[in-house]
Motif scaffolding. Structure first.
Motif, PDB file in Angstrom:
ATOM      1  N   ILE A 213       0.837  -1.200   0.000  1.00 27.71           N
ATOM      2  CA  ILE A 213       0.000   0.000   0.000  1.00 27.71           C
ATOM      3  C   ILE A 213       0.871   1.249   0.000  1.00 27.71           C
ATOM      4  N   ILE A 216       2.159   1.840  -3.405  1.00 27.04           N
ATOM      5  CA  ILE A 216       1.110   2.430  -4.243  1.00 27.04           C
ATOM      6  C   ILE A 216       1.005   3.926  -3.976  1.00 27.04           C
ATOM      7  N   LEU A 232      -2.003  -1.641  -7.370  1.00 28.01           N
ATOM      8  CA  LEU A 232      -3.334  -1.740  -6.781  1.00 28.01           C
ATOM      9  C   LEU A 232      -4.091  -2.931  -7.347  1.00 28.01           C
ATOM     10  N   GLU A 233      -4.044  -3.097  -8.675  1.00 31.70           N
ATOM     11  CA  GLU A 233      -4.733  -4.219  -9.312  1.00 31.70           C
ATOM     12  C   GLU A 233      -4.160  -5.563  -8.870  1.00 31.70           C
ATOM     13  N   GLN A 235      -2.970  -6.225  -5.908  1.00 30.55           N
ATOM     14  CA  GLN A 235      -3.528  -6.475  -4.577  1.00 30.55           C
ATOM     15  C   GLN A 235      -4.967  -6.969  -4.670  1.00 30.55           C
ATOM     16  N   LEU A 245      -7.915  -2.288   1.978  1.00 29.10           N
ATOM     17  CA  LEU A 245      -6.899  -1.462   1.323  1.00 29.10           C
ATOM     18  C   LEU A 245      -7.066   0.001   1.703  1.00 29.10           C
ATOM     19  N   SER A 318     -14.449  -1.861  -6.943  1.00 31.77           N
ATOM     20  CA  SER A 318     -13.179  -1.314  -6.479  1.00 31.77           C
ATOM     21  C   SER A 318     -12.718  -0.110  -7.285  1.00 31.77           C
ATOM     22  N   LEU A 321     -11.324   3.070  -5.697  1.00 34.88           N
ATOM     23  CA  LEU A 321      -9.938   3.128  -5.245  1.00 34.88           C
ATOM     24  C   LEU A 321      -9.031   3.677  -6.348  1.00 34.88           C
ATOM     25  N   LYS A 322      -9.299   3.277  -7.581  1.00 35.26           N
ATOM     26  CA  LYS A 322      -8.495   3.776  -8.684  1.00 35.26           C
ATOM     27  C   LYS A 322      -8.704   5.281  -8.867  1.00 35.26           C
ATOM     28  N   ILE A 325      -6.657   7.032  -6.266  1.00 32.39           N
ATOM     29  CA  ILE A 325      -5.228   7.053  -6.630  1.00 32.39           C
ATOM     30  C   ILE A 325      -4.960   8.116  -7.688  1.00 32.39           C
TER      31      ILE A 325
END
Length: 328
Positions: A213, A216, A232-233, A235, A245, A318, A321-322, A325
């Motif tokens: 993490i 990332i 990330l992908e 994980q 996460l 998910s 989360l992207k 980021i």
């Protein structure tokens, strides 16, 4: 030298032992090492879990005559009778144990109590007796002592580790003692001549979740979004839950924020370590971050908002989360 001697002992020459502290993995590790020492090689080995086996079985084994039987090492897990709340229906058994422990020097058997609790009820008569009659080993370890304890355990068990290898092991264990011990057990299987090198750790111990993490987050902070998304992908493919996460993201950002605020207040690196009670490595990494306090605050607010929205069902995939980021 035994592993127990690395910790605070109340009476080192007394084999009757109480191992206390809230780290169950560490306590079990130490108890297993102690009960299998050479001094007890001729003893029978018995484990009793008070929560599942009950107190009657423990009392029976403690009072069994050793005249025609082998001496025993009795490992007692979850001795709940040392805690504050014990069912009234067990008062008779507790009183019996109290009498046995009062005269424990008359036993040929060795009793090892493993009490992995935050605290014992020191007001109770039976607890006072155990604290007086047993060698009490306090396994409490502060976060900044993890490296020293792990190295001492390794050295005591005949292993050598270089400074760089130890640092790498701690990093890949999130500076957590349980994890470091577990990883040490893996390294034992592949360490030639008892030597643990950085290369050995690199090949056999995976990056921890927190390390992944952090990687990332670090990539995103450098605007290397492709690397950040790829990590990330990876994980997510490994089955890590999105909310787990995000929780680690929040933890990382909170630490960076607090460290930077303390730095602004002219605290030294070592003062920050002592104030927060975290491993020096985590503080050093947080200090190396170039983002301003206001930027970290904004990111943390975004992470907390995402956490709230995910738990309330606004996000079901998910992808959020992207987006987080890419917003860094």
């Amino acid at each position: 030298m035994t592993l127990l001697s690395l910790f605070k002992n109340s009476s080192k020459n007394n084999p009757q032992t109480l191992i206390t502290g809230n780290d169950a993995f560490l306590n079990d590790y130490l108890a297993a090492s102690f009960t299998h020492e050479e001094a007890f090689s001729g003893f029978d080995y018995l484990t009793i879990d008070c929560e599942t086996d009950g107190l009657d079985l423990l009392i029976a084994d403690l009072t069994e005559s050793s005249l025609f039987s082998q001496k025993k090492v009795i490992l007692v897990k979850n001795p709940f009778f040392l805690k504050a709340k014990v069912p009234q229906k067990l008062k008779k058994q507790t009183d019996q144990l109290q009498k046995i422990f009062t005269n424990i020097e008359q036993l040929d058997d060795i009793v090892v109590l493993v009490a992995s609790y935050d605290k014992l009820d020191r007001r109770k008569k039976i607890t006072k007796t155990v604290l007086n009659k047993f060698n009490v080993v306090d396994t409490t370890v502060k976060s900044y002592e993890v490296g020293k304890i792990i190295q001492s355990i390794m050295n005591t068990q005949g292993y050598e580790i270089s400074r760089s290898a130890l640092q790498l092991l701690l990093e890949r264990s999130d500076q957590v003692l349980d994890t470091a011990l577990s990883n040490f057990n893996k390294l034992k299987l592949v360490a030639d001549n008892g030597k643990i090198t950085s290369e050995l750790v690199e090949k056999n111990i995976d990056l921890s979740l927190a390390q992944n993490i952090f990687a990332i987050l670090e990539a995103a902070l450098k605007h290397d979004y492709q690397e950040a998304i790829d990590r990330l992908e990876n994980q997510l493919r490994e089955g890590t839950n999105p909310i787990q996460l995000l929780a680690v993201f929040e933890n990382q950002l909170e630490l960076i924020l607090v460290v930077k605020i303390l730095q602004q207040r002219s605290r030294t690196e070592m003062e920050i370590v002592k104030t927060l009670g975290v491993h020096p490595y985590r503080v050093k990494v947080a200090l190396s971050n170039k983002f301003a306090v206001t930027q970290i605050e904004k990111l943390l607010e975004q992470a907390i908002e995402l956490d709230f929205n995910y738990k309330n069902g606004q996000y079901r995939e998910s992808v959020f989360l992207k987006l987080f980021i890419l917003s860094i």
